[in-house]
Design a protein around this motif. Structure first.
Motif, PDB file in Angstrom:
ATOM      1  N   ALA A 232      -1.683   3.254 -16.873  1.00 40.13           N
ATOM      2  CA  ALA A 232      -0.432   3.221 -16.109  1.00 40.13           C
ATOM      3  C   ALA A 232      -0.711   2.678 -14.714  1.00 40.13           C
ATOM      4  CB  ALA A 232       0.176   4.625 -16.025  1.00 40.13           C
ATOM      5  N   PRO A 233       0.281   2.053 -14.056  1.00 44.01           N
ATOM      6  CA  PRO A 233       0.049   1.494 -12.725  1.00 44.01           C
ATOM      7  C   PRO A 233      -0.153   2.580 -11.680  1.00 44.01           C
ATOM      8  CG  PRO A 233       2.367   1.344 -13.295  1.00 44.01           C
ATOM      9  CD  PRO A 233       1.651   1.814 -14.531  1.00 44.01           C
ATOM     10  N   GLY A 234      -0.760   2.173 -10.569  1.00 46.21           N
ATOM     11  CA  GLY A 234      -1.011   3.084  -9.462  1.00 46.21           C
ATOM     12  C   GLY A 234      -2.481   3.356  -9.255  1.00 46.21           C
ATOM     13  N   LEU A 235      -3.307   2.287  -9.175  1.00 48.14           N
ATOM     14  CA  LEU A 235      -4.731   2.464  -8.910  1.00 48.14           C
ATOM     15  C   LEU A 235      -4.925   3.077  -7.521  1.00 48.14           C
ATOM     16  CD1 LEU A 235      -6.246  -0.938 -10.150  1.00 48.14           C
ATOM     17  CD2 LEU A 235      -6.038   1.195 -11.417  1.00 48.14           C
ATOM     18  N   PRO A 236      -5.977   3.861  -7.334  1.00 49.32           N
ATOM     19  CA  PRO A 236      -6.249   4.407  -5.999  1.00 49.32           C
ATOM     20  C   PRO A 236      -6.378   3.297  -4.963  1.00 49.32           C
ATOM     21  CG  PRO A 236      -7.623   5.491  -7.649  1.00 49.32           C
ATOM     22  CD  PRO A 236      -6.945   4.338  -8.346  1.00 49.32           C
ATOM     23  N   ASP A 237      -5.863   3.558  -3.772  1.00 47.58           N
ATOM     24  CA  ASP A 237      -5.896   2.535  -2.718  1.00 47.58           C
ATOM     25  C   ASP A 237      -7.318   2.102  -2.385  1.00 47.58           C
ATOM     26  OD1 ASP A 237      -3.157   2.756  -2.607  1.00 47.58           O
ATOM     27  OD2 ASP A 237      -3.130   4.053  -0.831  1.00 47.58           O
ATOM     28  N   ASP A 238      -8.263   3.074  -2.438  1.00 40.81           N
ATOM     29  CA  ASP A 238      -9.624   2.737  -2.029  1.00 40.81           C
ATOM     30  C   ASP A 238     -10.387   1.944  -3.091  1.00 40.81           C
ATOM     31  OD1 ASP A 238     -10.113   4.727  -3.862  1.00 40.81           O
ATOM     32  OD2 ASP A 238     -11.018   6.129  -2.444  1.00 40.81           O
ATOM     33  N   TRP A 239      -9.753   1.655  -4.226  1.00 48.69           N
ATOM     34  CA  TRP A 239     -10.364   0.735  -5.182  1.00 48.69           C
ATOM     35  C   TRP A 239     -10.177  -0.712  -4.748  1.00 48.69           C
ATOM     36  CZ3 TRP A 239      -9.739   2.336 -11.012  1.00 48.69           C
ATOM     37  CH2 TRP A 239     -10.304   3.604 -11.189  1.00 48.69           C
ATOM     38  N   PHE A 240      -9.309  -0.940  -3.781  1.00 47.91           N
ATOM     39  CA  PHE A 240      -9.044  -2.291  -3.282  1.00 47.91           C
ATOM     40  C   PHE A 240      -9.716  -2.480  -1.926  1.00 47.91           C
ATOM     41  CE2 PHE A 240      -5.468  -1.235  -6.011  1.00 47.91           C
ATOM     42  CZ  PHE A 240      -5.258  -2.393  -6.744  1.00 47.91           C
TER      43      PHE A 240
END
Length: 416
Positions: A232-240
């Protein structure tokens, strides 16, 4: 040899003149009588050096090895249009094979295909795995990170490798990503006299003397801290990797829902920043496409790095300022504007670019952008939603919810 009988009458559309024949490691002995006859009567036989060597006892016409890049050989094939030509391929030519490439240049009615069991079919049969329950990932000419979205705990998957060095590189990457306990079966030269299987854990990979023709069968096991890409969408921000210009996780999940991704659809991500929206759009389906646009070269480069790291290196990144940079891009199925919406010309050009059934989603934070969005809503319709998120943060020695800046989201379908 006289081949004039095979030519079509002048001006007539050619019938099947190009035969694509799947060849296994056992060579021509496994070919059907029909396939053997096609090879023997062809004026031109095209294939890799290994394929041409295996088929050499049958070849009577010209033998042509594929050039590098492969596309350089296509004019030689098309020049024989109407004559009997054979292309030799590994296994099933329409399963990660040359068949799809040829189909981009010729209609299906001009071809006939005689497939051989693919390496994946042979591997599934050897292991007793239900093929329809297994994912297949090709790393031939693709970055290792392409594998990441398929790494779901408990999954079984086949990985098509590039060469003898690929298995070690893949196992090293699996270990780095937190999947070192994955059970790996190295399967070499399937169907041939040199067929071999060896098993090892990814983190313990030490196999030597690997044959170039190989694939891996993985039974995925994840460590507790493995970065498993969710479904599902919504990867953790700190993965970017980002400089603050990123659509935050909760807003991003809602935005992807508003964009309504469909299989094979193309997204324009305008004002892409870290590229998070385009990346998550691509993660929803392997056939999806996305073009990320940003006027800042460093942000565009960052978006490309994020896409590669998160398993979707197919993200196209363009540097330039909208609306000018949008000219000439392929027509999108959906557009997200996360930056640049204060310029009404950007919204109007994006709206004009959408075809019937296309969808536009715009997020705004500051008052000036909200005013532009409201005027566009009055002109084109759609829905306006205000999104607000609060996160728990320390307040001295205690804790409290701190609200993020609210986001106005406008979503609209183009009816005609």
């Amino acid at each position: 040899m006289n081949t004039e009988h095979a030519r079509q009458p002048a001006g007539a559309p050619p019938g099947p003149w190009l035969s694509i024949i799947g060849l296994g490691e056992e060579g021509v002995e496994a070919l059907s009588p029909a396939a053997r006859t096609l090879v023997e009567t062809a004026v031109l036989v095209v294939g890799g050096t290994r394929h041409l060597t295996l088929a050499a006892p049958l070849i009577r016409g010209e033998a042509l090895p594929w050039a590098s890049p492969l596309s350089d050989t296509l004019p030689r094939i098309l020049a024989r249009r109407g004559d009997p030509v054979v292309v030799l391929a590994s296994g099933d030519p329409f399963f990660f094979g040359v068949g799809s490439t040829l189909l981009r240049h010729l209609p299906a009615r001009e071809m006939c295909c005689l497939p051989h069991p693919s390496s994946v079919s042979l591997a599934a049969a050897r292991l007793g795995w239900a093929q329809q329950a297994c994912a297949v990932v090709s790393l031939t000419g693709r970055p290792l990170e392409t594998l990441r979205p398929a790494l779901q705990p408990g999954a079984r998957l086949f990985v098509l490798t590039a060469d003898q060095d690929s298995p070690g590189q893949i196992c090293q990457a699996l270990t780095h990503w937190g999947f070192g306990e994955t059970a790996v079966t190295l399967m070499e030269a399937l169907g041939g006299p040199g067929e071999r299987q060896r098993q090892v854990r990814a983190q313990d990979f030490d196999l030597q003397d690997i044959q170039p023709l190989n694939l891996l069968a993985l039974e995925v096991a994840a460590a507790p801290d493995a970065a498993i890409i969710p479904l599902a969408p919504g990867l953790p921000d700190d993965w970017f990797e980002h400089d603050g210009q990123i659509t935050k996780r909760e807003i991003r999940a809602i935005t992807l829902s508003s964009l309504r991704p469909r299989a094979g659809a193309l997204l324009w991500d305008v004002g892409a920043g870290s590229g998070s929206i385009g990346i998550e759009w691509l993660l929803t389906h392997p056939g999806n496409r996305a073009i990320a646009v940003d006027s800042h070269p460093e942000r565009a480069a960052r978006a490309a790095r994020n896409a590669a790291a998160l398993g979707v290196p197919r993200l196209e990144v363009r540097v330039g300022r909208a609306p000018a940079v949008l000219a000439g891009l392929p027509r999108p199925d959906a557009i997200f504007i996360g930056g640049g919406a204060r310029d009404e010309a950007v919204i109007h050009q994006c709206w004009a670019a959408l075809g019937p059934g296309g969808r536009l989603v715009v997020n705004g934070v500051v008052l000036e952008t909200e005013q532009v969005i409201q005027r566009a809503w009055q002109r084109y319709g759609g829905t306006l939603t205000r999104l607000s998120v609060e996160r728990l943060e320390p307040v001295g020695s205690l804790h409290g919810f701190r609200p993020a800046m609210p986001v106005m989201q406008w979503a609209v379908d183009k009816r005609n």
